[in-house]
Scaffold this motif. Structure first.
Motif, short mmCIF file in Angstrom:
data_model
loop_
_atom_site.label_atom_id
_atom_site.label_comp_id
_atom_site.label_asym_id
_atom_site.label_seq_id
_atom_site.Cartn_x
_atom_site.Cartn_y
_atom_site.Cartn_z
N MET A 98 0.81 -1.14 -0.11
CA MET A 98 -0.08 0.03 0.23
C MET A 98 0.92 1.40 0.40
SD MET A 98 -3.06 -1.43 2.60
CE MET A 98 -4.24 -0.07 2.95
N ALA A 99 2.00 0.98 0.50
CA ALA A 99 2.86 2.08 0.58
C ALA A 99 3.43 2.21 -0.73
CB ALA A 99 3.72 2.15 1.76
N GLY A 100 3.51 1.39 -1.69
CA GLY A 100 3.78 1.56 -2.63
C GLY A 100 5.94 0.91 -2.80
N ASP A 101 5.74 -0.26 -2.33
CA ASP A 101 6.84 -0.69 -1.55
C ASP A 101 8.05 -0.09 -1.41
OD1 ASP A 101 8.82 -3.04 -1.42
OD2 ASP A 101 7.94 -3.36 -3.39
N MET A 102 9.20 -1.34 -0.39
CA MET A 102 10.67 -0.23 -0.12
C MET A 102 11.82 0.50 -1.11
SD MET A 102 12.31 -2.80 2.93
CE MET A 102 11.02 -3.68 3.33
N THR A 103 12.06 1.34 -1.34
CA THR A 103 12.85 1.88 -2.02
C THR A 103 14.00 0.64 -1.75
OG1 THR A 103 13.95 3.46 -0.41
CG2 THR A 103 12.50 4.04 -1.37
N VAL A 104 15.46 1.60 -2.86
CA VAL A 104 16.16 0.38 -3.07
C VAL A 104 17.30 0.50 -1.80
CG1 VAL A 104 16.49 -0.01 -5.93
CG2 VAL A 104 16.93 1.93 -4.56
N TYR A 105 16.57 1.68 -0.85
CA TYR A 105 17.40 1.96 -0.23
C TYR A 105 16.85 1.12 1.53
CZ TYR A 105 19.90 5.74 -3.26
OH TYR A 105 20.68 5.52 -4.03
N GLY A 106 15.83 0.72 1.30
CA GLY A 106 15.46 0.72 2.74
C GLY A 106 15.98 -0.95 3.01
N LYS A 107 15.80 -0.87 4.14
CA LYS A 107 16.14 -2.28 5.11
C LYS A 107 15.95 -3.06 5.38
CE LYS A 107 20.25 -1.88 8.17
NZ LYS A 107 20.68 -0.98 9.54
N ARG A 108 15.83 -4.28 4.02
CA ARG A 108 15.32 -5.42 4.57
C ARG A 108 15.01 -6.53 5.41
NH1 ARG A 108 14.71 -3.02 -0.02
NH2 ARG A 108 13.34 -3.39 -1.59
N GLU A 109 16.13 -6.49 6.01
CA GLU A 109 16.81 -6.92 7.04
C GLU A 109 16.14 -6.62 8.38
OE1 GLU A 109 20.18 -4.85 5.72
OE2 GLU A 109 18.21 -5.63 4.67
N ASN A 110 15.82 -5.36 8.67
CA ASN A 110 15.51 -4.82 9.98
C ASN A 110 14.88 -3.65 9.74
OD1 ASN A 110 16.76 -4.25 12.25
ND2 ASN A 110 18.08 -2.73 11.99
N VAL A 111 13.40 -4.34 9.90
CA VAL A 111 12.28 -3.41 9.55
C VAL A 111 11.66 -3.70 10.92
CG1 VAL A 111 9.64 -3.41 8.92
CG2 VAL A 111 11.64 -4.34 7.00
N LEU A 112 11.61 -1.61 11.49
CA LEU A 112 10.78 -1.91 12.72
C LEU A 112 9.87 -1.79 12.78
CD1 LEU A 112 11.49 -0.86 15.32
CD2 LEU A 112 11.70 1.26 14.74
N LEU A 113 9.06 -2.06 13.70
CA LEU A 113 7.78 -2.71 14.72
C LEU A 113 7.42 -1.84 15.31
CD1 LEU A 113 4.48 -3.79 12.91
CD2 LEU A 113 4.77 -5.41 14.12
N ILE A 114 6.50 -0.63 15.38
CA ILE A 114 5.93 -0.29 16.19
C ILE A 114 4.49 -0.24 16.71
CG2 ILE A 114 5.98 1.83 18.09
CD1 ILE A 114 8.55 2.83 16.24
N ARG A 115 4.32 -0.59 18.15
CA ARG A 115 2.69 -1.70 18.14
C ARG A 115 3.31 -0.67 20.03
NH1 ARG A 115 1.82 -7.55 17.09
NH2 ARG A 115 1.45 -6.52 15.13
N GLU A 116 1.82 -0.41 20.29
CA GLU A 116 1.10 -0.58 21.43
C GLU A 116 0.04 -1.29 22.13
OE1 GLU A 116 0.02 3.50 22.19
OE2 GLU A 116 2.08 4.42 21.32
N THR A 117 0.37 -1.99 22.68
CA THR A 117 -1.28 -2.85 23.73
C THR A 117 -0.95 -2.78 25.12
OG1 THR A 117 -0.21 -3.87 21.52
CG2 THR A 117 -2.12 -4.69 23.69
N ASP A 118 -2.15 -1.88 25.62
CA ASP A 118 -2.76 -1.65 27.32
C ASP A 118 -1.85 -0.88 27.84
OD1 ASP A 118 -4.81 -3.91 26.81
OD2 ASP A 118 -3.13 -5.57 27.49
N GLY A 119 -1.38 0.02 27.18
CA GLY A 119 -0.69 1.21 27.36
C GLY A 119 0.56 0.88 27.61
N LYS A 120 1.17 -0.17 27.18
CA LYS A 120 2.68 -0.54 26.81
C LYS A 120 3.23 -0.36 24.90
CE LYS A 120 2.61 -4.01 30.62
NZ LYS A 120 2.81 -5.52 31.58
N ARG A 121 4.38 0.46 25.31
CA ARG A 121 5.22 0.26 23.43
C ARG A 121 6.16 -0.71 23.77
NH1 ARG A 121 6.49 4.88 24.02
NH2 ARG A 121 4.56 5.96 23.13
N LEU A 122 5.42 -1.49 22.14
CA LEU A 122 6.70 -2.75 22.01
C LEU A 122 7.52 -2.36 20.78
CD1 LEU A 122 7.73 -5.74 21.53
CD2 LEU A 122 5.27 -6.11 20.65
N MET A 123 8.12 -2.58 20.31
CA MET A 123 9.51 -2.28 20.14
C MET A 123 10.38 -3.60 19.06
SD MET A 123 10.67 1.67 20.34
CE MET A 123 10.67 2.08 18.81
N THR A 124 10.30 -4.09 17.78
CA THR A 124 10.62 -4.86 17.45
C THR A 124 11.25 -4.90 15.98
OG1 THR A 124 10.02 -7.39 17.52
CG2 THR A 124 8.57 -6.62 16.89
#
Length: 255
Positions: free
Chosen positions: A167-193
């Protein structure tokens, strides 16, 4: 001397270019060309209702009067003249307040579970109510090294990492496919993986399927990031100046 400086500068530029690290631009590159990999989608977990979610709740019964009594208007027109959808906001304690019925606890429930919970409460007032619930705030945000960073509304409450990147038009050639960061908030806690989209094991990751309000950040590689580093902004200018001086000196010595 200038002649040697010119050749030294030229070699330096070629060496720097040649030493740039090569990126692996292939998703699931560890999956062989002739490999057939099948398995159950064990990580396809339905999203659960959280505090501050906004829900569309429609109630249908045998009586049109009862339908109007228990359900909010499906929409309204704001001051700018645009139609908007109005819904029920889940309180910080996890309750939704319905007309006549009052507060109902839906925190941590899936859509199906919440529909059954509300239907049981309505049985005291009407016969065989049909409850339909949808998320109005199921959005994911994709930013960083993608072609069209933005926040996207998901209508069917189901989306995975690859679909979000598409939906975002895919990564550019500079995007690190091996190191995509996901930020998620659940029950008031923030998870970053971080997830590695070069490996097929990510398909079984609990973070492959996204939840409401997830943020996906695609980090640029070192070469792209260094272009915007304050310490490196003058380097191209310095190299170009040295090269220009060397060429001019060589031309003068050759006369």
């Amino acid at each position: 001397m200038c002649k040697y400086t010119f050749y030294y500068s030229l070699c330096l530029i070629l060496f720097t270019t040649a030493c740039s690290s090569r990126r692996n631009l292939v998703y699931f590159s560890d999956l062989g060309k002739k490999t057939v990999d099948t398995g159950m989608a064990v990580n396809n977990i339905e999203p659960k209702i959280q505090p501050n979610d906004v829900l569309s709740i429609s109630i249908n019964t045998l009586s049109s009067e009862s339908n109007n009594l228990f359900t909010l208007n499906s929409g309204y027109t704001n001051k700018m003249g645009f139609a908007e959808r109005e819904g029920y906001r889940v309180s910080k304690e996890g309750f939704v307040r319905l007309p006549v019925v009052g507060e109902i606890d839906v925190k941590g429930q899936t859509i199906d579970q919440a529909q059954q919970t509300i239907a049981r409460r309505l049985n005291s007032y009407v016969k065989d109510p049909l409850v339909n619930i949808q998320f109005l705030n199921f959005r994911v945000t994709v930013i960083g090294e993608v072609n069209h960073p933005s926040t996207f509304t998901v209508n069917n409450e189901k989306i995975n990492l690859l679909e979000a990147l598409g939906m975002a038009g895919d990564m550019t050639v500079y995007g690190k496919r091996e190191n995509v960061l996901l930020i998620r908030e659940t029950d008031g806690k923030r998870l970053m993986t971080r997830v590695n989209l070069n490996e097929k094991d990510v398909l079984n990751s609990p973070y492959f399927y996204l939840k409401q309000n997830d943020i996906v950040y695609v980090e640029p590689d070192k070469e792209k990031a260094s272009e915007y580093s304050p310490n490196n902004r003058l380097m191209p200018l310095i190299v170009a100046t040295i090269s220009a001086i060397a060429v001019l000196g060589t031309a003068l010595l050759g006369r």
